[in-house]
Design a protein around this motif. Sequence first.
Motif, PDB file in Angstrom:
ATOM      1  N   GLY A 164       3.508   2.636   2.238  1.00  0.00           N
ATOM      2  CA  GLY A 164       4.333   2.733   1.038  1.00  0.00           C
ATOM      3  C   GLY A 164       4.083   1.596   0.079  1.00  0.00           C
ATOM      4  N   LEU A 165       3.911   0.376   0.618  1.00  0.00           N
ATOM      5  CA  LEU A 165       3.628  -0.788  -0.223  1.00  0.00           C
ATOM      6  C   LEU A 165       2.278  -0.644  -0.919  1.00  0.00           C
ATOM      7  CD1 LEU A 165       4.833  -3.639   2.169  1.00  0.00           C
ATOM      8  CD2 LEU A 165       5.900  -3.004  -0.008  1.00  0.00           C
ATOM      9  N   LYS A 166       1.295  -0.169  -0.197  1.00  0.00           N
ATOM     10  CA  LYS A 166      -0.034   0.041  -0.794  1.00  0.00           C
ATOM     11  C   LYS A 166       0.039   1.064  -1.911  1.00  0.00           C
ATOM     12  CE  LYS A 166      -2.843  -1.180   3.259  1.00  0.00           C
ATOM     13  NZ  LYS A 166      -3.755  -0.666   4.322  1.00  0.00           N
ATOM     14  N   ASN A 167       0.765   2.160  -1.661  1.00  0.00           N
ATOM     15  CA  ASN A 167       0.897   3.209  -2.678  1.00  0.00           C
ATOM     16  C   ASN A 167       1.656   2.726  -3.902  1.00  0.00           C
ATOM     17  OD1 ASN A 167      -0.414   4.977  -0.938  1.00  0.00           O
ATOM     18  ND2 ASN A 167       1.462   5.971  -0.232  1.00  0.00           N
ATOM     19  N   ALA A 168       2.548   1.757  -3.713  1.00  0.00           N
ATOM     20  CA  ALA A 168       3.369   1.248  -4.819  1.00  0.00           C
ATOM     21  C   ALA A 168       2.552   0.463  -5.836  1.00  0.00           C
ATOM     22  CB  ALA A 168       4.494   0.372  -4.272  1.00  0.00           C
ATOM     23  N   ASP A 172      11.715   1.008  -7.461  1.00  0.00           N
ATOM     24  CA  ASP A 172      11.308   2.347  -7.876  1.00  0.00           C
ATOM     25  C   ASP A 172       9.863   2.652  -7.506  1.00  0.00           C
ATOM     26  OD1 ASP A 172      13.803   2.909  -8.905  1.00  0.00           O
ATOM     27  OD2 ASP A 172      13.278   2.388 -10.963  1.00  0.00           O
ATOM     28  N   SER A 173       8.971   1.682  -7.702  1.00  0.00           N
ATOM     29  CA  SER A 173       7.562   1.938  -7.378  1.00  0.00           C
ATOM     30  C   SER A 173       7.386   2.094  -5.864  1.00  0.00           C
ATOM     31  CB  SER A 173       6.659   0.821  -7.913  1.00  0.00           C
ATOM     32  OG  SER A 173       6.835  -0.395  -7.204  1.00  0.00           O
ATOM     33  N   PHE A 174       8.180   1.374  -5.099  1.00  0.00           N
ATOM     34  CA  PHE A 174       8.096   1.493  -3.645  1.00  0.00           C
ATOM     35  C   PHE A 174       8.588   2.861  -3.184  1.00  0.00           C
ATOM     36  CE2 PHE A 174      10.044   1.002   0.599  1.00  0.00           C
ATOM     37  CZ  PHE A 174       8.899   0.703   1.319  1.00  0.00           C
ATOM     38  N   ILE A 175       9.708   3.326  -3.731  1.00  0.00           N
ATOM     39  CA  ILE A 175      10.229   4.648  -3.366  1.00  0.00           C
ATOM     40  C   ILE A 175       9.178   5.718  -3.667  1.00  0.00           C
ATOM     41  CG2 ILE A 175      11.976   6.400  -3.869  1.00  0.00           C
ATOM     42  CD1 ILE A 175      13.000   4.016  -2.250  1.00  0.00           C
ATOM     43  N   ILE A 214      -0.946  -7.581   1.052  1.00  0.00           N
ATOM     44  CA  ILE A 214      -1.035  -6.392   0.185  1.00  0.00           C
ATOM     45  C   ILE A 214      -0.860  -6.842  -1.256  1.00  0.00           C
ATOM     46  CG2 ILE A 214      -0.031  -4.149  -0.392  1.00  0.00           C
ATOM     47  CD1 ILE A 214       0.926  -3.961   2.498  1.00  0.00           C
ATOM     48  N   ASN A 215      -1.909  -6.653  -2.060  1.00  0.00           N
ATOM     49  CA  ASN A 215      -1.888  -7.095  -3.457  1.00  0.00           C
ATOM     50  C   ASN A 215      -1.489  -8.571  -3.569  1.00  0.00           C
ATOM     51  OD1 ASN A 215      -2.597  -4.574  -4.732  1.00  0.00           O
ATOM     52  ND2 ASN A 215      -0.558  -3.828  -4.164  1.00  0.00           N
ATOM     53  N   GLY A 216      -2.041  -9.374  -2.655  1.00  0.00           N
ATOM     54  CA  GLY A 216      -1.801 -10.817  -2.694  1.00  0.00           C
ATOM     55  C   GLY A 216      -0.495 -11.266  -2.080  1.00  0.00           C
ATOM     56  N   ARG A 217       0.285 -10.323  -1.556  1.00  0.00           N
ATOM     57  CA  ARG A 217       1.585 -10.668  -0.980  1.00  0.00           C
ATOM     58  C   ARG A 217       1.540 -10.583   0.544  1.00  0.00           C
ATOM     59  NH1 ARG A 217       3.276  -7.130  -5.324  1.00  0.00           N
ATOM     60  NH2 ARG A 217       4.256  -8.346  -7.000  1.00  0.00           N
ATOM     61  N   LYS A 218       2.056 -11.603   1.215  1.00  0.00           N
ATOM     62  CA  LYS A 218       2.215 -11.579   2.662  1.00  0.00           C
ATOM     63  C   LYS A 218       3.550 -10.913   2.999  1.00  0.00           C
ATOM     64  CE  LYS A 218      -1.604 -13.849   3.444  1.00  0.00           C
ATOM     65  NZ  LYS A 218      -1.644 -15.163   4.114  1.00  0.00           N
ATOM     66  N   LEU A 219       3.623 -10.349   4.195  1.00  0.00           N
ATOM     67  CA  LEU A 219       4.820  -9.644   4.628  1.00  0.00           C
ATOM     68  C   LEU A 219       5.572 -10.483   5.653  1.00  0.00           C
ATOM     69  CD1 LEU A 219       3.325  -6.057   5.111  1.00  0.00           C
ATOM     70  CD2 LEU A 219       4.107  -7.179   3.007  1.00  0.00           C
ATOM     71  N   LYS A 220       6.879 -10.621   5.455  1.00  0.00           N
ATOM     72  CA  LYS A 220       7.716 -11.421   6.342  1.00  0.00           C
ATOM     73  C   LYS A 220       8.905 -10.585   6.809  1.00  0.00           C
ATOM     74  CE  LYS A 220      10.735 -15.543   6.235  1.00  0.00           C
ATOM     75  NZ  LYS A 220      11.227 -16.661   5.387  1.00  0.00           N
ATOM     76  N   VAL A 221       9.277 -10.723   8.084  1.00  0.00           N
ATOM     77  CA  VAL A 221      10.464 -10.031   8.582  1.00  0.00           C
ATOM     78  C   VAL A 221      11.413 -11.048   9.208  1.00  0.00           C
ATOM     79  CG1 VAL A 221       9.375  -9.499  10.821  1.00  0.00           C
ATOM     80  CG2 VAL A 221      11.345  -8.153  10.035  1.00  0.00           C
TER      81      VAL A 221
END
Length: 390
Positions: free
Chosen positions: A326-330, A337-340, A71-78
């Motif tokens: 939510g990440l896409k909308n941010a 704040d942008s994530f919220i 998402i926007n060049g960022r990979k997601l890790k858990v």
Amino acid sequence: MNKWTIVKTVAAATAAATLAAAASAQTRGVTATEVVFGMPTDLSGPAATYGVSSSNGVKMRFDEVNEAGGINGRKLKVIVEDQAYQVPKAVQACNKLINRDKVFAFVGPLGTPMNNACFKDQFAAGVPNLFPLSAARSMYAPYERLKFYGAASYVDQIRAGINYFVKNKGVKNVCVMYQDTDFGKEILEGAREQAEKLGIKIVETTAHKPTDQDFTAPITKLREAKCELVALGSIVRDSIVPYTSARKAGWNDVIFLGVASSYDSFVGAAQGMDGFYAMGLTEMPYADSPVPTVKKFVEDYKKRFKVDPNIGAVYGYVGADLTVQGLKNAGKDLTLDSFIKGMEAIKNYKDIFNGPEVSFGPNIRQGANSSFLAEVKGGKWVRVTQPLGF
């Protein structure tokens, strides 16, 4: 375009990129290439059937996003930490994720008492709590901007179920068997609230520990009270053992009603569970599901993890997908704040499992509140009703 215009354009773009990078650098768990989430859950205790499958569900959805470029060049890790469904271990796991791993948010954290025990330190550090595997009202109330929960609470669920059986099946004597935990007490509170609304009394109650295995005494107590319906604040093993014990003892004219924590394929498939009821939130992930998207999910999950998914996998996958929205909308400039704001922008979200529509807003932290009644028939869960109210 002249030379100076080009220089100014490049300079502006560079400045914007620098500002975005600086903002991300100041946001815990976020870099230009990655967003790190934490998941304290049960991998080895009494709720491991949920913890393992839900963590798989989160990983599966994040992997799908990463394989598509992130998402926007960022990979997601858990980062998944085992808390074995024990509060002290949960606090340790949460502290590690917050202080050592510096995660951006928790996604799919499991257990009512475990989540409650972590909230104070978690929110003080600015770490959102996203779609916990707990339907306690404390997952969204009192209002806290870092809490997001997407479905009906345990109180909503048990009230709807009791209302259905009293009004449609003539049940009068309602009892409660519940875990002596924050989770179980939610069921007791919900049952009492609905009984008061209906003008009836809770005839008898029994409490047990999550690890208890012998339910002879509480079943005897409830039977002597002439219960017609037993509302259960239970998960997997403590749903199966009391129900099968009651049936083996010849107590066949009583209804056992669980909530979403009992609505599990393992419970449905256990020997002797036909006739058991629970409140459900989504379709059960069966390989022969008539819902094409559910059927494909089951195929993909089994291909990745070599086992069949249960409902925990569904909850993990949906929670991860809502997080992705939510990440896409941010947008690219990802901050807390942008994530919220991105989460609050989610409206009329529909998952692939026929779950209820989910919507959030500036003051809305519970995304939906409907549940349906399901019954075990032939070793599988079958919907009995459409979504119920109370």
